[in-house]
Design an enzyme around this catalytic site. Structure first.
Site, short mmCIF file in Angstrom:
data_model
loop_
_atom_site.label_atom_id
_atom_site.label_comp_id
_atom_site.label_asym_id
_atom_site.label_seq_id
_atom_site.Cartn_x
_atom_site.Cartn_y
_atom_site.Cartn_z
N SER A 128 -108.02 42.02 5.18
CA SER A 128 -108.69 41.63 3.94
C SER A 128 -109.75 42.64 3.55
O SER A 128 -110.36 43.28 4.40
CB SER A 128 -109.37 40.26 4.09
OG SER A 128 -110.07 39.96 2.91
N LYS A 182 -105.37 34.58 8.04
CA LYS A 182 -105.53 35.31 6.78
C LYS A 182 -105.15 34.42 5.58
O LYS A 182 -105.79 34.46 4.53
CB LYS A 182 -104.67 36.59 6.77
CG LYS A 182 -104.68 37.35 5.43
CD LYS A 182 -106.07 37.77 5.02
CE LYS A 182 -106.22 38.69 3.84
NZ LYS A 182 -105.48 38.52 2.65
N HIS A 185 -107.99 32.21 5.00
CA HIS A 185 -109.03 33.04 4.36
C HIS A 185 -108.80 33.08 2.85
O HIS A 185 -109.72 32.89 2.05
CB HIS A 185 -109.00 34.46 4.94
CG HIS A 185 -109.74 35.48 4.12
ND1 HIS A 185 -109.22 36.03 2.96
CD2 HIS A 185 -110.97 36.03 4.26
CE1 HIS A 185 -110.09 36.87 2.45
NE2 HIS A 185 -111.17 36.90 3.22
N ASN A 186 -107.57 33.32 2.45
CA ASN A 186 -107.28 33.39 1.02
C ASN A 186 -107.45 32.05 0.33
O ASN A 186 -107.91 31.99 -0.81
CB ASN A 186 -105.86 33.93 0.80
CG ASN A 186 -105.80 35.44 0.93
OD1 ASN A 186 -106.55 36.02 1.70
ND2 ASN A 186 -104.91 36.08 0.20
N GLU A 189 -110.94 31.72 -0.23
CA GLU A 189 -111.25 32.65 -1.34
C GLU A 189 -110.98 31.98 -2.70
O GLU A 189 -111.80 32.06 -3.62
CB GLU A 189 -110.38 33.90 -1.15
CG GLU A 189 -110.39 34.92 -2.26
CD GLU A 189 -109.40 36.08 -1.96
OE1 GLU A 189 -109.47 36.66 -0.86
OE2 GLU A 189 -108.57 36.39 -2.82
C1 6PG Z 1 -107.98 40.10 0.45
C2 6PG Z 1 -107.36 39.44 -0.75
C3 6PG Z 1 -106.01 40.05 -1.01
C4 6PG Z 1 -105.50 39.83 -2.41
C5 6PG Z 1 -105.03 38.45 -2.68
C6 6PG Z 1 -105.27 38.01 -4.10
O1 6PG Z 1 -108.29 39.37 1.37
O2 6PG Z 1 -108.16 41.32 0.44
O3 6PG Z 1 -107.23 38.08 -0.52
O4 6PG Z 1 -105.17 39.59 -0.01
O5 6PG Z 1 -106.41 40.27 -3.32
O6 6PG Z 1 -103.66 38.47 -2.44
O7 6PG Z 1 -104.62 36.82 -4.25
P1 6PG Z 1 -104.13 36.24 -5.63
O8 6PG Z 1 -103.43 37.34 -6.36
O9 6PG Z 1 -103.22 35.14 -5.24
O10 6PG Z 1 -105.37 35.81 -6.34
#
Ligand code: 6PG
Length: 479
Positions: A128, A182, A185-186, A189
């Site tokens: 990430s 991960k 984590h998302n 996010e």
């Molecule tokens: C990270 C982000 C990365 C990416 C996501 C965005 O941890 O660096 O999470 O993995 O930016 O895939 O997700 P979406 O396109 O679903 O918003």
């Protein structure tokens, strides 16, 4: 064989990760890309990196010292399988293949199992931090075998972000554990972003402040307990002026949020595990709702409340929003960690939740001060059944709950959607409740399907003869 690490896939993430690897003492990096031009370009633009370019898989394998270690940085999906197959052909037992993409953890479990049969190690590693993180120091969440960690650990430590002197990488657990973490984590996010968006919307509608003025509010918040990368970039986005119209950029961006799927995976997985990640789910659904223009177009006439949002004391309102955001954020993280705990139990991973919170303190998208508090909570009570019951969070939620309730009721009265704020509050109150109406649900289930229930006053499983004389009998437990 001169390189100690290789990278396959040289799009932005891959080439940045390769440059990051090359910049650290002791690393020599072999690179390979399906189309030759990307490889040539990277070598030409970065002579300082000393890359060892390869133009065929055999050549790539030959350039790597044993045990060969290669990180695949291609778009998750079928492409990953193709690269793994090609590497398996040219690698040998004991070598290590790392998938650094956003793979679904069940794919990683499947791939690890298949590759293990060849004697080669397969490691699914969540990475990430976006493009910049890949270049300067990401947060890395590797799964895979203990054997692979011996070689891979020092290499990943050399490129990871550093938080308070500690590299943001830990061996999360076996096979798919890294990609599972991960994924969550998302999910967090998504929740974090939606909560910030709701806070912005309420302040904008409630106070009439301009985006640039609200940027100042976020910048101020970023000096306190909300300090985080996402709050920081929110201020930057809100301050941005569109060159062609002179308007705030946020006012000319189409209000339909995209998603690549990792939030949905988090929610789908949580549903199967029976973990209530309601804040993450609402954040994911909020993106879905926004992305249905046809539904929104026919819904504009749905009646709303008479009165809009009228704020008398702007400063007090903004402080309420801040605390509502903080409390909801605590819920989102608590739910996310709950999912990791449940996933670890289901898939037999020995995941150290405190270690996970520590590797999220820097490098990744959800990096925040706050993660230190989570690390402290797990250091004090590693078996904590739910994070928000840790003393620090109990205090913080106690301090915030009045504001949180005011904001959720104000938003609801004014007809302003705040799905993540309000669902987080309901979750909080659900956990707090001494008695839940789940008792009635059990009664209903027993009525129509003889699904049975348990009693508060004696052990056993019971059924009421609803269509008979309505006496109670002991029954077999059917759940
Ligand atoms: C990270 C982000 C990365 C990416 C996501 C965005 O941890 O660096 O999470 O993995 O930016 O895939 O997700 P979406 O396109 O679903 O918003």
């Amino acid at each position: 064989a001169v390189a100690n690490i290789g990278v396959v896939g040289l799009a932005v993430m891959g080439s940045n990760l390769a440059r990051n690897l090359a910049s650290r003492e002791g690393n020599t990096v072999a690179i390979y890309n399906r189309s030759r031009s990307k490889t040539d370009e990277l070598v030409e633009n970065h002579p300082e990196a000393g890359f060892v370019p390869a133009f065929a898989y055999e050549e790539f394998a030959a350039s790597l010292a044993k045990p060969r270690t290669a990180i695949i940085m291609v778009k998750a999906g079928a492409g990953t399988d193709a690269v793994i197959d090609a590497l398996v052909e040219v690698f040998e037992p004991g070598d290590i293949i790392v998938d650094g993409g956003n793979a679904l953890f069940t794919d990683t479990i499947r791939r690890e199992k298949a590759v293990r049969e060849t004697g080669i190690n397969f490691v699914g590693a969540g990475i990430s931090g976006g493009e910049e993180g890949a270049l300067l120091g990401p947060s890395i969440m590797p799964g895979g075998s203990d054997e692979s960690w011996v070689t891979l650990g020092p290499i990943l430590k050399s490129i990871a972000a550093v938080a308070e002197g500690e590299p943001c990488v830990t061996h999360v657990g076996h096979d798919g554990a890294g990609h599972f973490v991960k994924m969550v984590h998302n999910g967090i996010e998504y929740a974090d972003m939606q909560l910030i968006a709701e806070a912005y919307d309420l302040i904008r509608r409630g106070t009439g402040k301009t985006p640039a003025e609200i940027a100042d509010v976020f910048a101020e918040w970023n000096t306190g307990e909300l300090e985080s990368y996402l709050i920081e970039i929110t201020a930057e986005v809100l301050r941005q002026v569109d060159a062609s119209t002179g308007k705030p950029l946020v006012d000319v961006i189409l209000d339909q949020a995209g998603a690549k799927g990792t939030g949905a995976w988090t929610v789908q997985t949580a549903l199967s595990l029976g973990v209530p990640v309601s804040g993450i789910a609402e954040a994911t659904f909020a993106r879905s709702l926004s992305s249905h223009p046809e539904q929104r177009a026919v819904s504009g006439d749905l009646p709303g409340p008479e009165e809009g949002l009228e704020v008398e004391d702007v400063d007090a309102f903004i402080e309420d929003v801040r605390l509502a955001l903080y409390a909801s954020k605590i819920v989102a993280y608590s739910q996310g960690f709950d999912e990791i705990r449940a996933g670890a139990a289901e898939y037999d991973w020995n995941i150290d939740l405190g270690a996970v919170s520590k590797i999220w303190r820097a490098g990744c998208i959800i990096r925040a001060q706050f993660l230190n508090r989570i690390a402290d909570a797990y250091a004090e009570a590693p078996e904590l059944p739910v994070l928000l019951a840790a003393p620090y969070f109990v205090e913080a939620l106690g301090r915030a709950q009045g504001s949180w309730r005011r904001i959720v009721s104000t938003a609801s009265a004014a007809g302003i959607p705040a799905p993540a704020f309000s669902s987080s509050l309901s979750y909080y109150d659900g956990l707090r409740a001494e008695r839940l109406p789940a008792a009635l649900v059990q009664g209903q289930r027993d009525f129509f399907g003889a699904h049975t229930y348990k009693r508060i006053d004696k052990p056993g499983t019971f059924h009421t003869l609803w269509s008979g004389d309505r006496t109670e009998i002991e029954a077999e437990d059917t759940h």
